[in-house]
Design an enzyme around this catalytic site. Structure first.
Site, PDB file in Angstrom:
ATOM      1  N   TYR A 170      36.932  15.207  51.957  1.00 50.52           N
ATOM      2  CA  TYR A 170      36.761  14.192  50.908  1.00 50.52           C
ATOM      3  C   TYR A 170      37.292  12.842  51.369  1.00 50.52           C
ATOM      4  O   TYR A 170      36.994  11.813  50.751  1.00 50.52           O
ATOM      5  CB  TYR A 170      37.432  14.634  49.602  1.00 50.52           C
ATOM      6  CG  TYR A 170      38.821  14.079  49.337  1.00 50.52           C
ATOM      7  CD1 TYR A 170      39.942  14.651  49.917  1.00 50.52           C
ATOM      8  CD2 TYR A 170      39.011  12.980  48.500  1.00 50.52           C
ATOM      9  CE1 TYR A 170      41.215  14.145  49.666  1.00 50.52           C
ATOM     10  CE2 TYR A 170      40.277  12.473  48.245  1.00 50.52           C
ATOM     11  CZ  TYR A 170      41.375  13.049  48.835  1.00 50.52           C
ATOM     12  OH  TYR A 170      42.630  12.537  48.592  1.00 50.52           O
ATOM     13  N   ARG A 171      38.054  12.834  52.487  1.00 48.08           N
ATOM     14  CA  ARG A 171      38.757  11.614  52.918  1.00 48.08           C
ATOM     15  C   ARG A 171      39.355  11.958  54.266  1.00 48.08           C
ATOM     16  O   ARG A 171      39.694  13.110  54.519  1.00 48.08           O
ATOM     17  CB  ARG A 171      39.864  11.348  51.892  1.00 48.08           C
ATOM     18  CG  ARG A 171      40.642  10.079  51.996  1.00 48.08           C
ATOM     19  CD  ARG A 171      41.574  10.059  50.806  1.00 48.08           C
ATOM     20  NE  ARG A 171      42.479   8.949  50.767  1.00 48.08           N
ATOM     21  CZ  ARG A 171      43.516   8.860  49.923  1.00 48.08           C
ATOM     22  NH1 ARG A 171      43.754   9.834  49.075  1.00 48.08           N
ATOM     23  NH2 ARG A 171      44.294   7.815  49.935  1.00 48.08           N
TER      24      ARG A 171
ATOM     25  N   TYR B  18      46.316   8.792  56.648  1.00 48.97           N
ATOM     26  CA  TYR B  18      44.897   8.442  56.744  1.00 48.97           C
ATOM     27  C   TYR B  18      44.687   7.155  57.553  1.00 48.97           C
ATOM     28  O   TYR B  18      43.608   6.584  57.532  1.00 48.97           O
ATOM     29  CB  TYR B  18      44.298   8.279  55.351  1.00 48.97           C
ATOM     30  CG  TYR B  18      44.172   9.569  54.550  1.00 48.97           C
ATOM     31  CD1 TYR B  18      43.427  10.641  55.047  1.00 48.97           C
ATOM     32  CD2 TYR B  18      44.763   9.712  53.299  1.00 48.97           C
ATOM     33  CE1 TYR B  18      43.284  11.815  54.310  1.00 48.97           C
ATOM     34  CE2 TYR B  18      44.622  10.884  52.557  1.00 48.97           C
ATOM     35  CZ  TYR B  18      43.881  11.935  53.066  1.00 48.97           C
ATOM     36  OH  TYR B  18      43.732  13.087  52.346  1.00 48.97           O
TER      37      TYR B  18
END
Ligand code: EUG
Length: 602
Positions: free
Chosen positions: A531-532, A147
């Protein structure tokens, strides 16, 4: 040729706050050796450019600013990022850039790293950033790999590495079954401390145990015991606002007697008035320096797995899961994985399973899977039940009766499987014991790195299938092996795709970016959102949440500008840009498929 990032043993938690627990010492050294032997890139290369300066800051101004901060918090606590960049590996990761670079390695980099030693020093650094207009980017541990890792969204930002000097477990309240931690407390560290004190409490860990308990929760990460929703199980925060002011949320807003912490701070999340905690998760509105969590009283538990024969069983499996999840018969967050993960979690490489290039064929997956303990199958459901012996037996009967509706399904307990099988690690994770097993995935390709695509799918077969089929088709076209892990929360599933790529292969990185862009767009067109996401895809993902003329983003921007008028705190994080940067070419949209260089595009 092996190029070990370091020849010395992997640091242990006794020596280093973010190290490995002693019980995993051998495993950590072994996995590092395997990853190193699969690396063709040099450990580091000379830097092409000098220090990447913060935007609109001259090198003279930067020098003055650094000097001033060094005077305030100590020379040794401000490190200019002018050395060679080292990607390292999970347990020895950089705080200077994204170790799993999808842009050029030197693009998503900091200008300096700051190590505050206290909340006061965080406040000092925030005030300093305001004075000089320098963007700061807080990290807890910096292991948000897949991420964006430790990288700042704005190149040349100053990374606030909170974990290095702020890693105390401030409290474990055995009676209340709760704790309060600083940013640098990892799952490993919290777990070891609870064992040392011999308390009958569980933590909740994600698949890998090296992350920050606090950092993962404010990114709304997921674990696998009944307390798997990390943000939902937090209780109270203390944070530094972008103007340097200190705020406590929940019951912490009320002082305790005689200057103590409020006695119910870790007992009730919502307290009185607006519940503001949520706006400090996945945002850039404040720097969380303390956070409380509920801990689960230890319980009896039984892990197990089911295998399903056909790829096409997917829809049926999801529909059988739904009522089990809604009725809380599935008491935790179980995972549904494709059988290809049996290969990589065993440490196999793509090259072990075929001779060609590109992704495995379905037949090659079948042939390789057949040799492994679960045998030929398509999907594997990893679950755990909790309660008394009788209750677990009853729950398992209900679950077995449901999954037996799918012809060819098989049931396994840990005792049915050999020692090294993944189910044994799953049993640890699902009872709150942090491990490292999932690192094996990275062996799949040389110089292995990964990126997550993480849409929310409804727990409804026909809808989950729409998402799944788009993902399958895109992986075929962009020539990636598909590694889906579906984390079942209840009425929805976090459908996590781990896109594994070779950092030395520019074409593969380019395909990964294009596939991400396309999947974000195509899923959004059907109403499915992430969601991310990785830093570099945050603008696009944020842009899909655009109902009513982007009312949600305009609301976020209103808050951002009110709290952070100078726009110094993590500009661009989760797509939220302060006024200073907004609309000036920093946003990366669906059209930006060339992510080699990062900066304003005009
Ligand atoms: C995983 C799960 C996640 C995530 C990234 C990875 C699991 C990988 C549920 O959220 O965001 C095996």
């Amino acid at each position: 040729m092996t190029t070990n990032t370091s020849q010395s043993p992997v640091p242990l938690i006794q020596e280093k706050y973010n190290g490995a627990p002693e019980r995993l010492s051998k495993e950590a050294n072994d996995v590092r050796a395997r990853l190193s032997s699969n690396r063709t890139l040099p450990t580091s290369r000379p830097r092409k450019g000098a220090v990447r300066l913060p935007p609109d800051v001259s090198s003279a101004e930067f020098e003055t600013a650094i000097k001033e901060l060094r005077q305030a918090i100590g020379v040794e606590n401000v490190e200019v990022n002018d050395k060679a960049l080292v990607d390292g590996w999970y347990l020895e990761h950089p705080n200077t850039h994204d170790a799993f670079h999808i842009a050029e390695q030197e693009e998503l980099v900091s200008s300096a790293t700051v190590y505050p030693g206290s909340t006061e020093e965080v406040q000092t650094t925030v005030r300093w950033a305001n004075k000089f207009g320098i963007p700061i980017y807080p990290i807890s541990i910096g292991r948000n790999l897949g991420y964006g890792g430790a990288a700042p969204r704005v190149p040349g930002g100053v990374v606030l590495d909170l974990g290095k000097r702020m890693h105390q477990i401030l409290n474990i309240d055995a009676e209340n079954a709760s704790c309060v931690v600083e940013p640098g407390v990892t799952y490993f560290k919290l777990y070891e401390e609870i064992q040392k004190r011999n308390l009958p409490l569980w933590i909740d860990t994600p698949d890998l145990g090296g992350g920050s308990v606090l950092g993962n929760a404010i990114d709304r990460g997921v674990g696998y015991t009944p307390y798997g929703d990390h943000f939902a199980n937090h209780c109270g925060m203390e944070l530094v606002l972008p103007n340097g002011e200190l705020l406590r949320t929940g019951m912490g807003a009320m002082p305790g007697p005689d200057g103590t912490d409020n006695p119910t701070w870790q007992s009730f999340q919502h307290a009185f008035g607006p519940s503001v905690d949520g706006i400090f998760s996945q945002s850039n509105f404040g720097i969380v320096t303390k956070m409380g969590f509920h801990l689960m009283p230890e319980a009896q538990h039984q892990s197990y797995c089911f295998t399903f024969l056909r790829d096409e069983d997917f829809e049926h499996i999801v529909d059988l899961i739904r009522p089990l999840a809604q009725k809380r018969i599935l008491g935790n967050i179980p995972q549904l994985r494709h059988v290809i993960q049996e290969l990589n979690v065993t440490g196999l490489r793509q090259a072990d399973c075929h001779t060609g290039s590109g992704p495995l064929t379905r037949e090659e997956i079948r042939v390789a899977a057949k040799k492994l303990p679960l045998g030929e199958c398509s999907w594997v459901f990893y679950g755990t039940q909790y309660g008394s012996t009788n209750s677990i037996a009853e729950q398992l009967e209900i679950i077995k009766a449901e999954f037996a509706k799918i012809p060819g399904s098989r049931f396994f307990l840990p005792k049915d499987l050999p020692k090294g099988h993944y189910l044994h690690d799953r049993a640890l994770v699902c009872s709150g014991v942090p491990v490292l097993r999932e690192l094996e995935w990275l062996n799949w390709l040389p110089n292995g790195a990964h990126l997550f695509f993480s849409p929310i799918a409804p727990t409804r077969g026909k809808d989950a299938r729409i998402i799944h089929e788009m993902i399958v088709e895109a992986h075929k076209r962009y020539r990636f092996d598909l590694f889906p892990t579906l984390c079942v929360a209840g009425r929805e599933i976090h459908y996590i795709v781990n896109v594994i790529y070779d950092r030395a292969d520019p074409d593969m990185k380019d395909r990964a970016v294009r596939m991400m862009r396309e999947l974000i767009q195509k899923c959004a067109a059907k109403g499915f959102g992430e969601y991310r996401t990785h830093l570099l895809f945050a603008d696009q993902v944020a842009g899909t949440y655009n109902w009513n003329n982007s009312a949600f983003m305009r609301f976020n921007e209103t808050i951002k500008d009110a709290l952070d008028p100078k726009g110094i705190l993590a500009p661009g994080r989760n797509g939220i840009w302060p006024k200073r940067f907004r609309g000036k070419g920093w946003e990366l949209t669906e059209k930006d498929v060339d992510l080699r260089s990062i900066g304003p595009r005009l």
